[in-house]
Design a protein around this motif. Structure first.
Motif, PDB file in Angstrom:
ATOM      1  N   GLU A  45       6.511   3.155   7.211  1.00 53.68           N
ATOM      2  CA  GLU A  45       5.657   4.034   8.406  1.00 53.68           C
ATOM      3  C   GLU A  45       4.183   3.895   8.126  1.00 53.68           C
ATOM      4  N   GLU A  54      -0.719   5.111   8.501  1.00 51.36           N
ATOM      5  CA  GLU A  54      -0.953   6.320   8.660  1.00 51.36           C
ATOM      6  C   GLU A  54      -1.318   7.015   7.373  1.00 51.36           C
ATOM      7  N   ARG A  64      11.735   4.935   4.296  1.00 52.23           N
ATOM      8  CA  ARG A  64      11.278   5.311   5.647  1.00 52.23           C
ATOM      9  C   ARG A  64       9.707   5.505   5.678  1.00 52.23           C
ATOM     10  N   GLU A  65       9.309   6.474   4.761  1.00 49.27           N
ATOM     11  CA  GLU A  65       8.029   6.814   4.632  1.00 49.27           C
ATOM     12  C   GLU A  65       7.034   5.414   3.975  1.00 49.27           C
TER      13      GLU A  65
END
Length: 147
Positions: free
Chosen positions: A63, A107, A59-60
């Motif tokens: 993202e 991000e 997930r990280e």
């Protein structure tokens, strides 16, 4: 009241150009918090409630970098939960290779850089977040080609 466990589990990836024969590592330059802005790290982040460490890592990276990965072996740390980051957090780190997507700093980072693993002082010369520096050393030991 929060039931947050300590130490907090963080996950990270040592993204290399090839899990079979790695020659380069993707380093990510932080934008925040202020004390780490401009320093380099392994991308990743916090494990959320209900997630496994592996699920959190996938997930990280999606993202933060916009990629999916193939996971390699873990760079095993010296304490339960991996590598101590501070008194409140530990990080597990795995070797990984990009499966889909082109890594982009979406991000938490302003720059990504493919650094040679051997034959250059570039990797050691980067301003790594202090807690990541021992992981860099362990990574180099783990991926060293037999002489």
């Amino acid at each position: 009241m929060s039931a947050e466990k300590f130490p907090r589990q963080i996950v990270g990836a040592a993204i290399v150009d090839s899990l079979v024969q790695p020659t380069r590592l993707l380093a990510a330059r932080r934008t925040a918090p202020e004390q780490f802005a401009g320093m380099w790290e392994f991308p990743g982040g916090k494990v959320e409630a209900g997630e496994s460490d592996i699920e959190a890592l996938h997930r990280e990276l999606l993202e933060e970098l916009g990629v999916t990965i193939d996971l390699g072996t873990e760079i095993v740390g010296p304490v339960p939960g991996g590598w101590p980051l501070n008194e409140r957090a530990v990080m597990r780190v795995w070797l990984a290779e990009v499966a889909t997507g082109e890594p982009r700093p979406l991000e938490d980072h302003d720059l990504l850089y493919w650094v040679p693993l051997a034959g250059s002082a570039e990797l050691a010369d980067l301003a790594w977040i202090p807690a990541d520096r021992p992981i860099v050393s362990a990574l180099l030991t783990q991926v060293a080609a037999p002489i």
